[in-house]
Design an enzyme around this catalytic site. Structure first.
Site, short mmCIF file in Angstrom:
data_model
loop_
_atom_site.label_atom_id
_atom_site.label_comp_id
_atom_site.label_asym_id
_atom_site.label_seq_id
_atom_site.Cartn_x
_atom_site.Cartn_y
_atom_site.Cartn_z
CB SER A 134 -0.92 -0.05 1.23
OG SER A 134 -1.68 1.12 1.34
CE1 TYR A 148 0.25 4.80 -5.67
CE2 TYR A 148 0.63 6.39 -3.91
CZ TYR A 148 0.95 5.20 -4.54
OH TYR A 148 1.96 4.42 -4.04
CE LYS A 152 -0.06 1.75 -3.88
NZ LYS A 152 0.46 0.41 -4.22
P1 NAP Z 1 9.41 1.48 -9.03
O1 NAP Z 1 10.88 1.36 -8.81
O2 NAP Z 1 8.96 2.41 -10.07
O3 NAP Z 1 8.81 0.03 -9.28
C1 NAP Z 1 7.49 -0.18 -9.73
C2 NAP Z 1 7.43 -1.59 -10.25
O4 NAP Z 1 6.06 -1.91 -10.61
C3 NAP Z 1 8.28 -1.78 -11.51
O5 NAP Z 1 8.96 -3.01 -11.41
C4 NAP Z 1 7.23 -1.84 -12.62
O6 NAP Z 1 7.61 -2.64 -13.71
C5 NAP Z 1 6.11 -2.56 -11.87
N1 NAP Z 1 4.87 -2.53 -12.62
C6 NAP Z 1 4.14 -1.46 -13.03
N2 NAP Z 1 3.08 -1.88 -13.74
C7 NAP Z 1 3.13 -3.24 -13.80
C8 NAP Z 1 2.33 -4.26 -14.38
N3 NAP Z 1 1.24 -3.98 -15.11
N4 NAP Z 1 2.69 -5.56 -14.21
C9 NAP Z 1 3.80 -5.87 -13.51
N5 NAP Z 1 4.62 -4.96 -12.95
C10 NAP Z 1 4.28 -3.66 -13.09
O7 NAP Z 1 8.71 1.99 -7.69
P2 NAP Z 1 8.60 1.34 -6.22
O8 NAP Z 1 8.65 2.47 -5.31
O9 NAP Z 1 9.55 0.23 -6.04
O10 NAP Z 1 7.10 0.81 -6.25
C11 NAP Z 1 6.74 -0.45 -5.75
C12 NAP Z 1 5.46 -0.33 -4.95
O11 NAP Z 1 5.69 0.50 -3.81
C13 NAP Z 1 4.28 0.28 -5.70
O12 NAP Z 1 3.11 -0.48 -5.42
C14 NAP Z 1 4.16 1.67 -5.10
O13 NAP Z 1 2.83 2.15 -5.16
C15 NAP Z 1 4.62 1.41 -3.68
N6 NAP Z 1 5.07 2.60 -2.95
C16 NAP Z 1 6.20 3.27 -3.32
C17 NAP Z 1 6.62 4.37 -2.58
C18 NAP Z 1 7.87 5.14 -2.90
O14 NAP Z 1 8.02 6.26 -2.44
N7 NAP Z 1 8.80 4.58 -3.62
C19 NAP Z 1 5.86 4.81 -1.48
C20 NAP Z 1 4.71 4.12 -1.15
C21 NAP Z 1 4.33 3.02 -1.88
P3 NAP Z 1 8.06 -2.01 -15.14
O15 NAP Z 1 9.55 -1.86 -15.03
O16 NAP Z 1 7.67 -3.05 -16.13
O17 NAP Z 1 7.34 -0.71 -15.32
#
Ligand code: NAP
Length: 276
Positions: A134, A148, A152
């Site tokens: 989330s 968003y 979540k």
């Molecule tokens: P990230 O580095 O941009 O990673 C996002 C990942 O999701 C990438 O591997 C992307 O793959 C994948 N993805 C997107 N659409 C997809 C699909 N249709 N099928 C399979 N994979 C898909 O960002 P992250 O921060 O690690 O994000 C991971 C999770 O953490 C997300 O759910 C995000 O909402 C959550 N989150 C992040 C933060 C933050 O500040 N970083 C804070 C709160 C929550 P592709 O390479 O193929 O696009």
């Protein structure tokens, strides 16, 4: 005992870090991504314990194939991490359905389909963890991030219900709620509403500015966040809610305070509603 993991969205960010850490400690990992080229090095480093599967959470056939491969290769699934996701900035009125619906397809319906496909194997495994990514944005809504927030919040409600359903099978659900961490999230993983309305400069506009000025500057270190996630996953009694980072913690505190204030202020009138 070695755990077997399946993680969605391992091309970068939290998913990549989690796959690496789990593999480095000797666990079995099905690392999944839309583009497997992003994961070849990991499979080469751990040829006996890491398997790659092409998985797009919006394509059910790729989900089924990844779960089948997990069962054929390792015979069990202890930890499912629903990590794949992306973001969207823009006020509610600014965004159009072709912009916000894809967010729900990935963050909500994709997570649901992966979970439903994995549950039979997890039930046969008898015990495990479902880890749903989330966000602090799943705790507290903020103007300019409403869509968003909505995805979540859906993850939160679904996960709370699922936690009750699978508890008798010794499967525990963890809702991970990170604040801002330095992944690819604010860069390539976030879209912005095409329409810009002056009326929403303080909400939608501020979210756009936040994105532009914070990408690559987030204070959160994703490897530290992942270390916390792994500690929680390994715990005998893991938390249902796990805010990570100071920002997510202050969001949780603010939400509790706001909720408490509203409930208390209106309690007398709002509970006097049953039939006489
Ligand atoms: P990230 O580095 O941009 O990673 C996002 C990942 O999701 C990438 O591997 C992307 O793959 C994948 N993805 C997107 N659409 C997809 C699909 N249709 N099928 C399979 N994979 C898909 O960002 P992250 O921060 O690690 O994000 C991971 C999770 O953490 C997300 O759910 C995000 O909402 C959550 N989150 C992040 C933060 C933050 O500040 N970083 C804070 C709160 C929550 P592709 O390479 O193929 O696009």
């Amino acid at each position: 005992m070695k755990k077997t993991w399946l993680i969605t969205g391992c091309s970068s960010g939290f998913g990549r870090h989690l796959a690496q850490e789990a593999a480095a400690r000797g666990d079995e990992v099905v690392a999944t991504a839309r583009n497997l080229d992003t994961l070849r090095d990991l499979a080469q480093r751990y040829p006996n314990t890491v398997r790659l599967a092409s998985l797009d959470v919006t394509r059910p056939e790729t989900i089924r194939a990844a779960i089948a491969m997990t069962e054929e290769t390792f015979g069990k699934l202890n930890v499912l991490v629903n990590n794949a996701g992306h973001g969207f900035m823009g006020a509610i009125e600014e965004a159009t359905s072709d912009e916000y619906r894809p967010l729900f397809e990935v963050n909500v319906f994709g997570l649901i389909e992966v979970t439903r496909a994995a549950l039979p194997l997890m039930r046969r495994t008898k015990g495990g963890r479902i880890v749903n990514l989330s966000s602090g944005a799943g705790i507290l809504g903020t103007g300019g991030r409403g869509y968003y927030n909505a995805t979540k919040f859906a993850v939160e409600g679904l996960s709370e219900a699922l936690a009750q359903e699978v508890a008798p099978m010794d499967i525990r659900v963890l809702i991970v709620e990170p604040g801002p961490f330095r992944t690819e999230f604010l860069g390539r993983s976030i879209a912005v509403a095409r329409q810009k309305l002056e009326a929403y400069a303080a909400s939608g506009g501020a979210a756009r500015i936040y994105r532009e000025s914070n990408d690559g500057r987030q204070l959160g270190d994703p490897s530290k966040a992942v270390a916390v996630m792994i500690r929680a996953i390994d715990a005998d009694d893991p938390p249902l809610h796990l805010p990570i980072g100071p920002h997510a913690h202050s969001q949780a505190e603010r939400k509790l305070e706001m909720f408490r204030r509203d409930i208390d202020a209106w309690r007398e009138m709002s509970i006097a509603t049953d039939f006489d």
